[in-house]
Write a protein that holds these residues in place. Structure first.
Motif, mmCIF file in Angstrom:
data_model
loop_
_atom_site.group_PDB
_atom_site.id
_atom_site.type_symbol
_atom_site.label_atom_id
_atom_site.label_comp_id
_atom_site.label_asym_id
_atom_site.label_seq_id
_atom_site.Cartn_x
_atom_site.Cartn_y
_atom_site.Cartn_z
ATOM 1 N N TRP A 18 0.941 -0.995 -0.112
ATOM 2 C CA TRP A 18 -0.003 -0.073 0.206
ATOM 3 C C TRP A 18 0.835 1.218 -0.196
ATOM 4 C CZ3 TRP A 18 0.910 3.131 4.052
ATOM 5 C CH2 TRP A 18 1.521 2.663 4.963
ATOM 6 N N GLU A 19 0.231 2.254 -0.398
ATOM 7 C CA GLU A 19 0.992 3.540 -0.374
ATOM 8 C C GLU A 19 -0.303 4.674 -0.030
ATOM 9 O OE1 GLU A 19 2.421 6.705 -3.873
ATOM 10 O OE2 GLU A 19 3.118 4.615 -3.780
ATOM 11 N N GLY A 20 0.257 5.762 1.087
ATOM 12 C CA GLY A 20 -0.900 6.778 1.188
ATOM 13 C C GLY A 20 0.018 7.680 1.940
ATOM 14 N N LYS A 21 -0.872 8.782 2.701
ATOM 15 C CA LYS A 21 -0.199 9.822 3.364
ATOM 16 C C LYS A 21 -0.682 9.704 4.830
ATOM 17 C CE LYS A 21 -0.305 13.257 -0.518
ATOM 18 N NZ LYS A 21 -0.532 14.320 -0.876
ATOM 19 N N ASP A 22 0.393 9.973 5.908
ATOM 20 C CA ASP A 22 -0.030 10.031 7.139
ATOM 21 C C ASP A 22 -0.798 11.241 7.680
ATOM 22 O OD1 ASP A 22 2.023 11.773 7.287
ATOM 23 O OD2 ASP A 22 3.436 10.626 8.173
ATOM 24 N N ARG A 23 -0.697 11.507 8.991
ATOM 25 C CA ARG A 23 -1.436 12.764 9.277
ATOM 26 C C ARG A 23 -0.591 13.939 9.038
ATOM 27 N NH1 ARG A 23 -2.184 8.768 13.749
ATOM 28 N NH2 ARG A 23 -4.477 8.574 14.291
ATOM 29 N N ASN A 24 0.634 13.862 8.959
ATOM 30 C CA ASN A 24 1.316 15.134 8.520
ATOM 31 C C ASN A 24 1.421 15.313 7.020
ATOM 32 O OD1 ASN A 24 1.982 15.493 11.401
ATOM 33 N ND2 ASN A 24 3.517 13.991 11.115
ATOM 34 N N GLY A 25 0.766 14.469 6.261
ATOM 35 C CA GLY A 25 0.697 14.679 4.728
ATOM 36 C C GLY A 25 2.127 14.003 4.390
ATOM 37 N N LYS A 26 2.690 13.297 5.079
ATOM 38 C CA LYS A 26 4.095 12.682 4.373
ATOM 39 C C LYS A 26 3.704 11.178 3.651
ATOM 40 C CE LYS A 26 8.418 10.631 5.981
ATOM 41 N NZ LYS A 26 9.172 10.294 6.974
ATOM 42 N N ILE A 27 4.503 11.153 2.688
ATOM 43 C CA ILE A 27 3.918 9.788 1.747
ATOM 44 C C ILE A 27 4.634 8.704 2.474
ATOM 45 C CG2 ILE A 27 4.351 8.581 -0.355
ATOM 46 C CD1 ILE A 27 3.772 11.242 -1.663
ATOM 47 N N VAL A 28 3.829 7.611 2.776
ATOM 48 C CA VAL A 28 4.378 6.492 3.512
ATOM 49 C C VAL A 28 3.810 5.131 2.612
ATOM 50 C CG1 VAL A 28 4.309 7.182 5.784
ATOM 51 C CG2 VAL A 28 2.126 6.421 4.896
ATOM 52 N N ARG A 29 4.666 4.230 2.673
ATOM 53 C CA ARG A 29 4.388 2.656 2.065
ATOM 54 C C ARG A 29 4.588 1.784 3.250
ATOM 55 N NH1 ARG A 29 7.556 6.083 -1.270
ATOM 56 N NH2 ARG A 29 6.768 6.698 -3.298
ATOM 57 N N GLY A 30 4.051 0.462 2.807
ATOM 58 C CA GLY A 30 4.340 -0.718 3.465
ATOM 59 C C GLY A 30 3.580 -1.816 2.970
ATOM 60 N N GLU A 31 3.416 -2.895 3.653
ATOM 61 C CA GLU A 31 2.909 -3.940 3.501
ATOM 62 C C GLU A 31 1.907 -4.546 4.592
ATOM 63 O OE1 GLU A 31 6.056 -6.936 2.615
ATOM 64 O OE2 GLU A 31 6.551 -6.121 0.908
ATOM 65 N N ILE A 32 0.771 -5.223 4.232
ATOM 66 C CA ILE A 32 -0.162 -5.789 5.419
ATOM 67 C C ILE A 32 -0.673 -6.851 4.874
ATOM 68 C CG2 ILE A 32 -1.892 -4.023 4.400
ATOM 69 C CD1 ILE A 32 -3.067 -3.899 7.401
ATOM 70 N N ARG A 33 -0.966 -7.916 5.643
ATOM 71 C CA ARG A 33 -1.609 -9.073 5.236
ATOM 72 C C ARG A 33 -2.845 -9.056 5.525
ATOM 73 N NH1 ARG A 33 1.316 -13.135 4.236
ATOM 74 N NH2 ARG A 33 3.023 -12.244 5.435
ATOM 75 N N ALA A 34 -4.148 -9.166 4.612
ATOM 76 C CA ALA A 34 -5.492 -9.032 5.099
ATOM 77 C C ALA A 34 -6.217 -9.840 4.022
ATOM 78 C CB ALA A 34 -5.853 -7.446 4.934
ATOM 79 N N GLY A 35 -7.492 -9.837 4.364
ATOM 80 C CA GLY A 35 -8.517 -10.756 3.435
ATOM 81 C C GLY A 35 -8.852 -9.869 2.261
ATOM 82 N N GLY A 36 -8.728 -8.683 2.140
ATOM 83 C CA GLY A 36 -8.996 -8.016 1.029
ATOM 84 C C GLY A 36 -8.753 -6.250 1.060
ATOM 85 N N GLU A 37 -8.965 -5.785 -0.075
ATOM 86 C CA GLU A 37 -8.677 -4.313 -0.191
ATOM 87 C C GLU A 37 -9.458 -3.430 0.993
ATOM 88 O OE1 GLU A 37 -8.424 -2.674 -4.049
ATOM 89 O OE2 GLU A 37 -7.283 -4.310 -4.794
ATOM 90 N N ALA A 38 -10.722 -3.689 1.201
ATOM 91 C CA ALA A 38 -11.586 -3.137 2.002
ATOM 92 C C ALA A 38 -10.983 -2.936 3.459
ATOM 93 C CB ALA A 38 -12.941 -3.521 2.005
ATOM 94 N N MET A 39 -10.464 -4.195 3.649
ATOM 95 C CA MET A 39 -9.944 -4.502 5.028
ATOM 96 C C MET A 39 -8.699 -3.762 5.183
ATOM 97 S SD MET A 39 -8.958 -8.304 6.937
ATOM 98 C CE MET A 39 -10.679 -8.736 6.892
ATOM 99 N N VAL A 40 -7.884 -3.753 4.302
ATOM 100 C CA VAL A 40 -6.695 -3.218 4.191
ATOM 101 C C VAL A 40 -7.054 -1.598 4.344
ATOM 102 C CG1 VAL A 40 -4.560 -2.290 2.889
ATOM 103 C CG2 VAL A 40 -5.399 -4.568 2.701
#
Length: 213
Positions: A18-40
């Motif tokens: 995944w890729e997104g922005k944190d509360r400070n507007g900084k771009i962050v990336r990572g990985e997460i294990r889940a059952g679907g995109e909605a859960m992510v």
């Protein structure tokens, strides 16, 4: 910043990048294990991350987890805790550094249990195939006495010595087993090819052979 988690239940073989922005507007990336995109998205939203991209990738099964892998994990965990690294962060670091997807999934499951309030020893007890009663009891004693780092260090030493001893035993048994196999092969060759050829030679000289009844 990177977030890693494992989903409880049946879905264990999918990892979402995944890729997104944190509360400070900084771009962050990572990985997460889940059952679907909605859960992510829901999980990351609770962490204050606005997701902009989610991509699912398949994780290969990986090789089996051996005692040597557990020994290395224990040593790494003990070293990081002695250095003052928080337990959950230590699990993250070890899991990401592992080249075995099965070990990574195992550590992620344990990490999530601990994150939800389960003790470390109770989390280990859920995986008796990899953590025996001695291991779990020592971890429990370390948690109760506030000496978890010291007992993890002793566990690492014990497991390293056990793995080394097993390797020495295997090495010691390799030579006699190899000699025995070669002897059996040589004997089989003699009985199948050499002895019948001698029989033909003696028969050509007019010799007779008695059959045992």
């Amino acid at each position: 910043m990177a977030t890693s988690a494992s989903a409880k239940g049946g879905v264990k073989d999918y990892v979402f990048e995944w890729e997104g922005k944190d509360r400070n507007g900084k771009i962050v990336r990572g990985e997460i294990r889940a059952g679907g995109e909605a859960m992510v998205s829901a999980t990351l939203r609770r962490q204050g991350i606005l997701v902009s991209k989610v991509k699912k990738r398949r994780v290969s099964g990986g090789k089996s987890i051996k005692q040597k892998d557990i020994a290395v994990f224990t040593r790494q965990l003990a070293t990081m805790m002695r250095a003052g690294v928080p337990l959950l962060q230590a699990f993250d670091i070890v899991g990401r550094g592992s080249t075995n997807p099965r070990l990574t999934r195992l550590l992620n499951e344990i990490r999530q249990d601990v994150e939800t309030g389960t003790s470390l020893s109770s989390s280990f007890r859920k995986h008796p195939m990899y953590f025996d009663a001695l291991y779990c009891n020592l971890v429990e004693a370390g948690e109760s006495g506030g000496i978890l780092e010291a007992l993890l260090d002793r566990l690492a030493i014990y497991q390293e010595k056990t793995v080394a001893l097993k390797n020495k035993i295997k090495s010691a048994l390799t030579y006699p087993i190899a000699v025995m196999i070669v002897a059996i092969v040589v004997l089989a060759v003699i009985m199948i090819f050499v002895v019948p050829s001698f029989k033909d030679v003696f028969t050509s000289f007019g010799a007779t052979f008695l059959r045992l009844r």
